[in-house]
Scaffold this motif. Structure first.
Motif, PDB file in Angstrom:
ATOM      1  N   VAL A 128       0.838  -1.193   0.000  1.00 55.63           N
ATOM      2  CA  VAL A 128       0.000   0.000   0.000  1.00 55.63           C
ATOM      3  C   VAL A 128       0.882   1.256   0.000  1.00 55.63           C
ATOM      4  CG1 VAL A 128      -1.700   1.319   1.320  1.00 55.63           C
ATOM      5  CG2 VAL A 128      -1.950  -1.160   1.092  1.00 55.63           C
ATOM      6  N   VAL A 129       1.888   1.285   0.859  1.00 57.90           N
ATOM      7  CA  VAL A 129       2.764   2.457   0.946  1.00 57.90           C
ATOM      8  C   VAL A 129       3.480   2.701  -0.382  1.00 57.90           C
ATOM      9  CG1 VAL A 129       4.856   3.365   2.056  1.00 57.90           C
ATOM     10  CG2 VAL A 129       3.073   2.283   3.435  1.00 57.90           C
ATOM     11  N   LEU A 130       4.042   1.646  -0.970  1.00 58.63           N
ATOM     12  CA  LEU A 130       4.789   1.812  -2.214  1.00 58.63           C
ATOM     13  C   LEU A 130       3.879   2.224  -3.370  1.00 58.63           C
ATOM     14  CD1 LEU A 130       7.347  -1.129  -2.018  1.00 58.63           C
ATOM     15  CD2 LEU A 130       7.746   1.300  -1.600  1.00 58.63           C
ATOM     16  N   ARG A 131       2.695   1.656  -3.438  1.00 62.23           N
ATOM     17  CA  ARG A 131       1.759   2.052  -4.508  1.00 62.23           C
ATOM     18  C   ARG A 131       1.353   3.508  -4.371  1.00 62.23           C
ATOM     19  NH1 ARG A 131      -1.227  -1.567  -8.284  1.00 62.23           N
ATOM     20  NH2 ARG A 131       0.097  -3.386  -8.198  1.00 62.23           N
ATOM     21  N   ILE A 140       7.120   6.953 -12.722  1.00 64.31           N
ATOM     22  CA  ILE A 140       6.974   5.519 -12.499  1.00 64.31           C
ATOM     23  C   ILE A 140       5.629   5.070 -13.053  1.00 64.31           C
ATOM     24  CG2 ILE A 140       6.773   3.690 -10.777  1.00 64.31           C
ATOM     25  CD1 ILE A 140       8.610   5.279  -8.999  1.00 64.31           C
ATOM     26  N   GLY A 141       5.663   4.182 -14.030  1.00 70.41           N
ATOM     27  CA  GLY A 141       4.433   3.660 -14.615  1.00 70.41           C
ATOM     28  C   GLY A 141       3.943   2.450 -13.840  1.00 70.41           C
ATOM     29  N   ALA A 142       2.654   2.267 -13.793  1.00 66.49           N
ATOM     30  CA  ALA A 142       2.089   1.116 -13.092  1.00 66.49           C
ATOM     31  C   ALA A 142       2.270  -0.138 -13.946  1.00 66.49           C
ATOM     32  CB  ALA A 142       0.608   1.349 -12.806  1.00 66.49           C
ATOM     33  N   HIS A 143       2.778  -1.206 -13.337  1.00 64.45           N
ATOM     34  CA  HIS A 143       2.966  -2.466 -14.049  1.00 64.45           C
ATOM     35  C   HIS A 143       1.745  -3.362 -13.919  1.00 64.45           C
ATOM     36  CE1 HIS A 143       7.140  -1.545 -14.835  1.00 64.45           C
ATOM     37  NE2 HIS A 143       7.268  -1.198 -13.568  1.00 64.45           N
ATOM     38  N   PHE A 144       0.988  -3.156 -12.886  1.00 63.78           N
ATOM     39  CA  PHE A 144      -0.179  -4.001 -12.626  1.00 63.78           C
ATOM     40  C   PHE A 144      -1.295  -3.132 -12.076  1.00 63.78           C
ATOM     41  CE2 PHE A 144      -2.615  -6.429  -9.472  1.00 63.78           C
ATOM     42  CZ  PHE A 144      -3.178  -7.363 -10.317  1.00 63.78           C
ATOM     43  N   LYS A 145      -2.422  -3.188 -12.716  1.00 63.94           N
ATOM     44  CA  LYS A 145      -3.580  -2.417 -12.261  1.00 63.94           C
ATOM     45  C   LYS A 145      -4.400  -3.279 -11.311  1.00 63.94           C
ATOM     46  CE  LYS A 145      -3.197   1.095 -15.251  1.00 63.94           C
ATOM     47  NZ  LYS A 145      -2.729   2.355 -14.843  1.00 63.94           N
ATOM     48  N   ASP A 146      -4.623  -2.785 -10.131  1.00 62.36           N
ATOM     49  CA  ASP A 146      -5.438  -3.479  -9.136  1.00 62.36           C
ATOM     50  C   ASP A 146      -6.745  -2.698  -9.007  1.00 62.36           C
ATOM     51  OD1 ASP A 146      -6.609  -4.695  -6.974  1.00 62.36           O
ATOM     52  OD2 ASP A 146      -4.877  -4.529  -5.664  1.00 62.36           O
ATOM     53  N   PRO A 147      -7.819  -3.234  -9.562  1.00 59.05           N
ATOM     54  CA  PRO A 147      -9.067  -2.467  -9.568  1.00 59.05           C
ATOM     55  C   PRO A 147      -9.664  -2.221  -8.187  1.00 59.05           C
ATOM     56  CG  PRO A 147      -9.433  -4.685 -10.385  1.00 59.05           C
ATOM     57  CD  PRO A 147      -7.953  -4.519 -10.196  1.00 59.05           C
ATOM     58  N   ILE A 148      -9.268  -2.990  -7.197  1.00 55.00           N
ATOM     59  CA  ILE A 148      -9.838  -2.780  -5.856  1.00 55.00           C
ATOM     60  C   ILE A 148      -8.785  -2.314  -4.852  1.00 55.00           C
ATOM     61  CG2 ILE A 148     -11.774  -4.365  -6.189  1.00 55.00           C
ATOM     62  CD1 ILE A 148     -10.164  -6.446  -4.581  1.00 55.00           C
ATOM     63  N   PHE A 149      -7.703  -1.727  -5.375  1.00 52.79           N
ATOM     64  CA  PHE A 149      -6.660  -1.192  -4.496  1.00 52.79           C
ATOM     65  C   PHE A 149      -7.254  -0.108  -3.615  1.00 52.79           C
ATOM     66  CE2 PHE A 149      -3.531   2.062  -3.493  1.00 52.79           C
ATOM     67  CZ  PHE A 149      -2.572   1.298  -2.884  1.00 52.79           C
ATOM     68  N   ALA A 152      -7.651  -5.153  -1.491  1.00 49.33           N
ATOM     69  CA  ALA A 152      -7.064  -6.497  -1.516  1.00 49.33           C
ATOM     70  C   ALA A 152      -5.884  -6.596  -0.550  1.00 49.33           C
ATOM     71  CB  ALA A 152      -6.631  -6.862  -2.934  1.00 49.33           C
ATOM     72  N   ALA A 153      -4.979  -5.634  -0.624  1.00 46.03           N
ATOM     73  CA  ALA A 153      -3.796  -5.662   0.256  1.00 46.03           C
ATOM     74  C   ALA A 153      -4.197  -5.505   1.718  1.00 46.03           C
ATOM     75  CB  ALA A 153      -2.815  -4.559  -0.146  1.00 46.03           C
ATOM     76  N   LEU A 154      -5.094  -4.579   1.992  1.00 47.47           N
ATOM     77  CA  LEU A 154      -5.524  -4.371   3.379  1.00 47.47           C
ATOM     78  C   LEU A 154      -6.288  -5.586   3.905  1.00 47.47           C
ATOM     79  CD1 LEU A 154      -6.602  -0.627   3.238  1.00 47.47           C
ATOM     80  CD2 LEU A 154      -4.507  -1.587   4.227  1.00 47.47           C
ATOM     81  N   GLY A 155      -7.103  -6.197   3.051  1.00 48.03           N
ATOM     82  CA  GLY A 155      -7.830  -7.402   3.464  1.00 48.03           C
ATOM     83  C   GLY A 155      -6.890  -8.552   3.766  1.00 48.03           C
ATOM     84  N   TYR A 156      -5.904  -8.751   2.886  1.00 45.56           N
ATOM     85  CA  TYR A 156      -4.929  -9.816   3.098  1.00 45.56           C
ATOM     86  C   TYR A 156      -4.122  -9.560   4.372  1.00 45.56           C
ATOM     87  CZ  TYR A 156      -0.839 -12.748   2.493  1.00 45.56           C
ATOM     88  OH  TYR A 156       0.178 -13.652   2.699  1.00 45.56           O
ATOM     89  N   GLY A 157      -3.632  -8.336   4.517  1.00 43.75           N
ATOM     90  CA  GLY A 157      -2.858  -7.992   5.716  1.00 43.75           C
ATOM     91  C   GLY A 157      -3.679  -8.146   6.978  1.00 43.75           C
ATOM     92  N   GLY A 158      -4.928  -7.717   6.917  1.00 39.65           N
ATOM     93  CA  GLY A 158      -5.815  -7.857   8.071  1.00 39.65           C
ATOM     94  C   GLY A 158      -6.059  -9.310   8.429  1.00 39.65           C
ATOM     95  N   MET A 159      -6.271 -10.155   7.406  1.00 43.85           N
ATOM     96  CA  MET A 159      -6.474 -11.588   7.677  1.00 43.85           C
ATOM     97  C   MET A 159      -5.220 -12.212   8.273  1.00 43.85           C
ATOM     98  SD  MET A 159      -8.917 -13.209   4.757  1.00 43.85           S
ATOM     99  CE  MET A 159      -8.396 -12.336   3.308  1.00 43.85           C
ATOM    100  N   CYS A 160      -4.042 -11.818   7.763  1.00 44.03           N
ATOM    101  CA  CYS A 160      -2.789 -12.341   8.332  1.00 44.03           C
ATOM    102  C   CYS A 160      -2.683 -11.980   9.807  1.00 44.03           C
ATOM    103  CB  CYS A 160      -1.584 -11.790   7.572  1.00 44.03           C
ATOM    104  SG  CYS A 160      -1.324 -12.535   5.959  1.00 44.03           S
ATOM    105  N   LEU A 161      -2.978 -10.733  10.136  1.00 44.30           N
ATOM    106  CA  LEU A 161      -2.903 -10.316  11.539  1.00 44.30           C
ATOM    107  C   LEU A 161      -3.939 -11.041  12.392  1.00 44.30           C
ATOM    108  CD1 LEU A 161      -2.279  -6.473  11.216  1.00 44.30           C
ATOM    109  CD2 LEU A 161      -0.658  -8.239  11.944  1.00 44.30           C
TER     110      LEU A 161
END
Length: 195
Positions: A128-131, A140-149, A152-161
């Protein structure tokens, strides 16, 4: 997620601290005789895929860190024929053998699970910070578009915690934290090697 929710509903969260047999018994109650077979299959598949991914990725991460200068250069040497990181793989094998000799499978699983979950949460946060930082830099051009950015990252991180907290609560908390403490003890060595 639905599978995990069904198992927790059938077994109760406390069953996870009782070990895999309690989870298999819950699957047996939930799905009948097929449940125990399915449960064992899911557990074996999960353990094998985790071990394989760690065995394949771990030495390559070590080799790249050595190439970058964060670790001794010898760990970055690769076998000419296959490109496999020879010394990094041998080091990881020796460390794994040492860990296996110092505790039970459950202890090793708790140590490594805690560390992997912590690093999963940290990876999601850093993404999240780097994006967000990349969005500010027009070069810096985006290499991957994440439509729900960043969901997804916050959900994954939250589940890990969340799972990390459950693992720590369900087993011996000191045992769960020992893997994290072992990683933290490596920080001074890492700082010394980067000088």
């Amino acid at each position: 997620v639905l599978f995990s929710h069904a198992v927790v509903g059938a077994a109760g969260a406390q069953a996870f601290s009782a070990g895999p047999e309690a989870v298999i018994a819950a699957l047996d109650r939930l799905l009948g005789p097929v449940g125990a077979v399915l449960g064992r299959g899911v557990l074996v598949a999960g353990i094998v895929t985790t071990l394989l991914s760690t065995a394949l990725a771990g030495p390559r991460i070590t080799a790249e860190m050595a190439k970058r200068g964060d670790l001794p250069k010898s760990l970055g040497k690769r076998w000419e024929r296959t490109g496999a990181p020879t010394w990094a793989t041998l080091l990881q094998g020796a460390l794994a053998a040492g860990l296996v000799l110092t505790g039970t499978f459950e202890q090793l699983l708790t140590w490594t699970t805690s560390v992997m979950l912590l690093f999963g949460a940290l990876t999601a946060a850093v993404q999240v910070v780097l994006r967000l930082r990349d969005r500010k830099d027009a070069g810096i051009g985006a290499h991957f578009k994440d439509p729900i950015f960043p969901l997804a990252a916050l959900g994954y991180g939250g589940m890990c915690l969340w799972v990390l907290v459950q693992v720590a609560r369900g087993s011996d908390p000191l045992q769960s934290l020992s893997g994290v403490l072992l990683v933290l003890l490596g920080l001074p060595a890492f700082a010394w090697m980067r000088r």
